[in-house]
Design an enzyme around this catalytic site. Structure first.
Site, PDB file in Angstrom:
ATOM      1  N   ARG A   1     -49.501 -24.856 -58.185  1.00 57.44           N
ATOM      2  CA  ARG A   1     -48.145 -25.332 -58.435  1.00 57.44           C
ATOM      3  C   ARG A   1     -47.874 -26.709 -57.853  1.00 57.44           C
ATOM      4  NH1 ARG A   1     -44.856 -19.566 -57.662  1.00 57.44           N
ATOM      5  NH2 ARG A   1     -45.562 -18.686 -59.636  1.00 57.44           N
TER       6      ARG A   1
ATOM      7  N   GLU B   1     -38.618 -13.849 -47.808  1.00 58.32           N
ATOM      8  CA  GLU B   1     -38.669 -15.307 -47.812  1.00 58.32           C
ATOM      9  C   GLU B   1     -38.040 -15.925 -46.568  1.00 58.32           C
ATOM     10  OE1 GLU B   1     -37.834 -18.865 -51.124  1.00 58.32           O
ATOM     11  OE2 GLU B   1     -37.487 -16.753 -51.621  1.00 58.32           O
TER      12      GLU B   1
ATOM     13  N   LEU C   1     -43.259 -11.494 -54.043  1.00 58.89           N
ATOM     14  CA  LEU C   1     -42.857 -10.093 -53.972  1.00 58.89           C
ATOM     15  C   LEU C   1     -43.744  -9.319 -53.001  1.00 58.89           C
ATOM     16  CD1 LEU C   1     -41.915  -9.148 -57.655  1.00 58.89           C
ATOM     17  CD2 LEU C   1     -40.407  -9.301 -55.671  1.00 58.89           C
TER      18      LEU C   1
END
Length: 568
Positions: free
Chosen positions: A290, A379, A395
């Site tokens: 990413r 998070e 998750l």
């Protein structure tokens, strides 16, 4: 304002996404009475219910796998900054959580009787499980809500509660003070142990993939309580958030699973594939991590080779209609309702704020550094993912860290005497909830939030410079000067969204300052933190920066002298 409500519980869990719900379940199984509080409906707010994609776990049911291999990929993605005990915990305990959710009926996709897995960027083999490619998060949320209901004797649910501040007694967390949004009433919650599971901070940016309550509340609450934050400079931008044409009623990050399933092609404005120029020749496969994909797209735009709306094209035109229908299913019809035909046209995509690697410094029991009695999950936890999160680990950390935090909180509650919160622990927060500026004197907090989001997007985005970061800090200071020291007050307090905006902005300003300050200090490029004025990764920066709030001022520690200071 109505009278103050006072509540006592063994464990207070703040936030009701996957991490919070799992923490509440585990604390209840540990024999604790639990209050699960959220500003939204329980199990229907936050990031989990919006998560469409996959969960990384080394089950090894289809191909041989081991948590040690998952750990290697996690550490590699983290660019040398993963907190190794947390990363190891994440990978080792993931299989047990996934199988427990399977036992609870989540409905993981199966092939030949085995839980199936797919490949995602950064993984060395198929490792990411899913329910289906667009409903994994909703299925997880539904399953955890059902399990919460099975523990209803031990878990009390409270929606519409905005937590204003944590309550600290003798340096230890002793609960929290909240505002009940429907009535405006103050609520004092005394708890033997408190779990923060409030999610990330992507609402700080104008374009983001999260829900409206992801403004970094947990980080700000923890800071004001005396906790330490780490890695605040590392914000992950999802590279292919939907940009154009207009897409209504669908998640802006929906393209990711289909790209790595079908090999969607990234093209610049000249309709040329370009990722090979930035370190990866994808050759029809989705292999670019990413941070690198984000960098490549923005650099093409900067060079004048972007798509018309300032991004890149994502094309599935090489795929047959049958393949598209098999992969997308009913999504094809929803796209058609938005006038999108993937057999004839590409879509435009661009980076969008998606996830935060930093957060509260914690140990393997999820105990927040510096504040006994405070635990963190999901998070909110900093360090496990280092400088860049591996795809699918979000998750996973919600399940693993939520379960561990709930277990630790219940154990502390068993060893702690119940004590009511006194005026000294709750006075300042109660004063904020009970009073306020008159509408004539109050500022427009919603407008200030928009200003903050624009400043962060322009200056603290994927590509940063010292000049931009200083501009961001100046903008943050100006907005902080405008907010005032009291929320607006309209008399009855009923569903007063202006007061909620003020409380949100109060937290967002604290967290934005932490992100920008840490980013300015880190004079290198690493993972999701890219400094165009310091493009190289520096060995001396292979360390965590710590942020604390002391005397109302942010203090950064653990960082070497900035490169500017080292220059002759």
């Amino acid at each position: 304002m109505t009278e103050t409500a006072t509540i006592e519980t063994d464990v207070l869990v703040i936030g009701a996404g996957a991490a919070g719900m799992y923490a509440a379940i585990e604390a209840a199984r540990g024999g604790a009475s639990v209050m699960l509080a959220d500003r939204s409906l329980i199990g229907r707010g936050g990031a989990t219910v919006m998560a469409q994609m996959t969960v990384a776990v080394a089950l090894g049911e289809e191909v041989p796998d081991d948590p040690r291999d998952h750990y290697k990929d996690t550490v590699a993605a983290g660019r040398g900054l993963c907190d190794e005990p947390l990363a190891q915990l994440l990978c080792e305990e993931a299989p047990a959580c996934i199988r427990e959710l399977d036992h609870w009926g989540v409905g993981w996709a199966r092939k030949d009787g085995h839980i199936t897995a797919t490949t995602a960027p950064g993984h060395d083999r198929p490792r990411c499980v899913y329910v289906d490619f667009i409903n994994t998060g909703p299925a997880v949320s539904k399953t955890l809500r059902a399990e919460i209901a099975r523990h209803q004797k031990n878990i009390r649910k409270a929606g519409d509660l905005c937590i204003v501040d944590l309550a600290v007694r003798d340096g230890e967390c002793a609960g929290a003070v909240a505002c009940h949004l429907p009535s405006g009433a103050p609520v004092v919650i005394a708890a033997k142990a408190t779990v923060l599971a409030t999610g990330g901070l992507t609402r700080l940016f104008a374009r983001n993939s999260a829900s409206a309550n992801m403004g970094g509340d947990g980080y700000a609450l923890a800071l004001r309580a005396g906790a330490t934050l780490i890695d605040m400079e590392f914000v992950q931008f999802f590279p292919i958030g939907h940009l154009a044409p207009r897409l209504i009623g669908m998640d802006p990050i929906m393209w990711d699973p289909f790209r790595y399933k079908l090999g969607g092609r990234l093209l610049n404005g000249r309709m040329e594939e370009f990722t090979s120029a930035y370190g990866s020749d994808e050759d029809g496969k989705y292999v670019l991590t990413r941070d690198l994909a984000t960098y490549a797209i923005l650099k093409e735009v900067e060079a004048g080779r972007g798509s018309p709306h300032g991004g890149a094209y994502l094309s599935f035109e090489h795929c047959s209609p049958a393949d598209l229908r098999a992969a997308f299913g009913p999504v094809i019809d929803r796209l058609a309702a938005n006038a999108i035909d993937l057999t004839r046209m590409p879509v435009e995509v661009a980076p969008i704020a998606h996830y935060h690697m930093g957060g509260v410094k914690a140990d393997a029991d999820m105990s927040a550094a510096g504040v006994p009695g405070l635990y963190v999950a999901g998070e909110v936890v900093g360090g496990a993912n280092g400088a860049n999160r591996l795809s699918g680990n979000a998750l996973t950390e919600a399940f693993v860290f939520g379960r561990r935090a709930g277990r630790s909180a219940a154990a502390r509650a068993q060893q702690t005497m119940r004590r009511a919160l006194g005026p000294q622990e709750a006075a300042a927060a109660l004063d904020l909830v009970r009073s306020g500026a008159t509408p004539r004197d109050a500022v427009n907090s919603a407008n200030l939030i928009t200003r903050l989001q624009a400043a962060m997007a322009d200056n603290v985005g994927p590509l940063r410079t010292g000049a931009k970061l200083r501009q961001a800090l100046a903008a943050i200071a100006a907005i902080a000067g405008d907010i005032g020291d009291r929320p607006p007050y309209h008399g009855d307090g009923l569903f007063d969204t202006e007061r909620l905006d003020w409380f949100d902005l109060r937290n967002m300003l604290t967290v934005a300052r932490a992100v920008a300050t840490a980013a300015l200090q880190r004079s290198e490029s690493r993972g999701a933190h890219q400094r165009e004025d310091f493009p190289q990764t520096q060995p001396r920066w292979q360390l965590h920066q710590s942020v604390r709030l002391i005397g109302g001022e942010l203090q950064i520690s653990g960082a070497p002298a900035p490169a500017e200071a080292l220059a002759p």
